[in-house]
Design a protein around this motif. Structure first.
Motif, mmCIF file in Angstrom:
data_model
loop_
_atom_site.group_PDB
_atom_site.id
_atom_site.type_symbol
_atom_site.label_atom_id
_atom_site.label_comp_id
_atom_site.label_asym_id
_atom_site.label_seq_id
_atom_site.Cartn_x
_atom_site.Cartn_y
_atom_site.Cartn_z
ATOM 1 N N GLU A 104 -14.480 2.574 8.635
ATOM 2 C CA GLU A 104 -13.778 1.781 7.616
ATOM 3 C C GLU A 104 -12.404 2.378 7.306
ATOM 4 O OE1 GLU A 104 -16.203 1.129 4.188
ATOM 5 O OE2 GLU A 104 -17.807 0.203 5.361
ATOM 6 N N VAL A 105 -12.305 3.684 7.268
ATOM 7 C CA VAL A 105 -11.023 4.355 7.014
ATOM 8 C C VAL A 105 -10.084 4.122 8.189
ATOM 9 C CG1 VAL A 105 -9.902 6.600 6.676
ATOM 10 C CG2 VAL A 105 -12.026 6.060 5.464
ATOM 11 N N ARG A 106 -10.611 4.227 9.411
ATOM 12 C CA ARG A 106 -9.789 3.971 10.606
ATOM 13 C C ARG A 106 -9.279 2.532 10.617
ATOM 14 N NH1 ARG A 106 -9.450 7.035 14.877
ATOM 15 N NH2 ARG A 106 -10.482 9.020 14.961
ATOM 16 N N SER A 107 -10.152 1.594 10.252
ATOM 17 C CA SER A 107 -9.762 0.177 10.218
ATOM 18 C C SER A 107 -8.657 -0.052 9.184
ATOM 19 C CB SER A 107 -10.985 -0.684 9.900
ATOM 20 O OG SER A 107 -10.633 -2.026 9.794
ATOM 21 N N LEU A 108 -8.788 0.552 8.004
ATOM 22 C CA LEU A 108 -7.764 0.429 6.970
ATOM 23 C C LEU A 108 -6.449 1.037 7.446
ATOM 24 C CD1 LEU A 108 -6.798 -0.257 4.121
ATOM 25 C CD2 LEU A 108 -7.775 1.931 3.366
ATOM 26 N N ALA A 109 -6.517 2.217 8.059
ATOM 27 C CA ALA A 109 -5.299 2.870 8.559
ATOM 28 C C ALA A 109 -4.624 2.010 9.624
ATOM 29 C CB ALA A 109 -5.637 4.258 9.110
ATOM 30 N N ASP A 110 -5.410 1.419 10.525
ATOM 31 C CA ASP A 110 -4.844 0.538 11.556
ATOM 32 C C ASP A 110 -4.165 -0.673 10.927
ATOM 33 O OD1 ASP A 110 -5.691 2.198 13.586
ATOM 34 O OD2 ASP A 110 -7.514 1.032 14.013
ATOM 35 N N SER A 111 -4.809 -1.250 9.915
ATOM 36 C CA SER A 111 -4.243 -2.413 9.231
ATOM 37 C C SER A 111 -2.918 -2.063 8.550
ATOM 38 C CB SER A 111 -5.229 -2.961 8.203
ATOM 39 O OG SER A 111 -4.645 -3.986 7.437
ATOM 40 N N ILE A 112 -2.861 -0.901 7.895
ATOM 41 C CA ILE A 112 -1.626 -0.476 7.226
ATOM 42 C C ILE A 112 -0.533 -0.226 8.260
ATOM 43 C CG2 ILE A 112 -0.559 1.372 5.867
ATOM 44 C CD1 ILE A 112 -3.251 1.557 4.344
ATOM 45 N N ARG A 113 -0.891 0.383 9.399
ATOM 46 C CA ARG A 113 0.090 0.606 10.456
ATOM 47 C C ARG A 113 0.671 -0.712 10.955
ATOM 48 N NH1 ARG A 113 -3.567 3.514 12.906
ATOM 49 N NH2 ARG A 113 -3.550 5.578 12.083
ATOM 50 N N GLN A 114 -0.186 -1.717 11.133
ATOM 51 C CA GLN A 114 0.250 -3.000 11.685
ATOM 52 C C GLN A 114 0.956 -3.875 10.653
ATOM 53 O OE1 GLN A 114 -3.196 -4.866 13.363
ATOM 54 N NE2 GLN A 114 -3.433 -3.347 14.966
ATOM 55 N N ASN A 115 0.455 -3.890 9.425
ATOM 56 C CA ASN A 115 0.930 -4.845 8.424
ATOM 57 C C ASN A 115 1.673 -4.231 7.253
ATOM 58 O OD1 ASN A 115 -0.520 -7.075 9.734
ATOM 59 N ND2 ASN A 115 -2.337 -5.996 9.029
ATOM 60 N N GLY A 116 1.611 -2.925 7.117
ATOM 61 C CA GLY A 116 2.177 -2.279 5.934
ATOM 62 C C GLY A 116 1.205 -2.411 4.761
ATOM 63 N N ILE A 117 1.615 -1.936 3.628
ATOM 64 C CA ILE A 117 0.809 -2.073 2.413
ATOM 65 C C ILE A 117 1.216 -3.390 1.779
ATOM 66 C CG2 ILE A 117 0.305 -1.102 0.144
ATOM 67 C CD1 ILE A 117 0.800 1.658 1.369
ATOM 68 N N LEU A 118 0.248 -4.303 1.637
ATOM 69 C CA LEU A 118 0.561 -5.668 1.225
ATOM 70 C C LEU A 118 0.646 -5.845 -0.284
ATOM 71 C CD1 LEU A 118 -1.697 -7.517 3.805
ATOM 72 C CD2 LEU A 118 0.727 -6.955 3.983
ATOM 73 N N GLU A 119 0.008 -4.976 -1.027
ATOM 74 C CA GLU A 119 0.050 -5.050 -2.487
ATOM 75 C C GLU A 119 0.753 -3.805 -3.015
ATOM 76 O OE1 GLU A 119 -1.134 -7.520 -4.460
ATOM 77 O OE2 GLU A 119 -1.687 -8.647 -2.678
ATOM 78 N N PRO A 120 1.559 -3.940 -4.064
ATOM 79 C CA PRO A 120 2.222 -2.746 -4.607
ATOM 80 C C PRO A 120 1.200 -1.748 -5.144
ATOM 81 C CG PRO A 120 2.876 -4.738 -5.812
ATOM 82 C CD PRO A 120 1.876 -5.143 -4.787
ATOM 83 N N LEU A 121 1.520 -0.478 -5.035
ATOM 84 C CA LEU A 121 0.678 0.573 -5.589
ATOM 85 C C LEU A 121 1.194 0.949 -6.966
ATOM 86 C CD1 LEU A 121 0.452 2.944 -2.486
ATOM 87 C CD2 LEU A 121 -1.236 1.277 -3.253
ATOM 88 N N THR A 122 0.287 1.351 -7.829
ATOM 89 C CA THR A 122 0.671 1.875 -9.135
ATOM 90 C C THR A 122 0.609 3.394 -9.026
ATOM 91 O OG1 THR A 122 -0.271 -0.051 -10.238
ATOM 92 C CG2 THR A 122 0.136 1.900 -11.595
#
Length: 71
Positions: free
Chosen positions: A44-62
């Motif tokens: 799940e962590v690898r999948s999230l990291a891959d998604s962030i690499r491909q798409n960036g962070i889609l929601e702003p972080l606080t």
């Protein structure tokens, strides 16, 4: 022809939106108490990291003033 719209971040009074280098961010100390520990080889962590690499962070972080990720 497609129409793209640029979304503006909504902020509350007194807050601001800014870009921060990822190296300046730290996980909140409470994360381990609230969530399971993060293991780099977890699928799940690898999948999230891959998604962030491909798409960036889609929601702003606080982020707190001292660099902790709140949400």
């Amino acid at each position: 022809m497609t129409r793209q719209t640029k979304r503006r971040a909504r902020t509350s009074p007194g807050s601001r939106v800014e870009q921060v280098p990822i190296d300046d961010l730290r996980p909140s100390p409470e994360n381990d108490e609230l969530y399971r520990p993060v293991h780099p080889d977890d699928p799940e962590v690898r999948s999230l990291a891959d998604s962030i690499r491909q798409n960036g962070i889609l929601e702003p972080l606080t982020i707190s003033k001292d660099g902790y990720v709140i949400s």
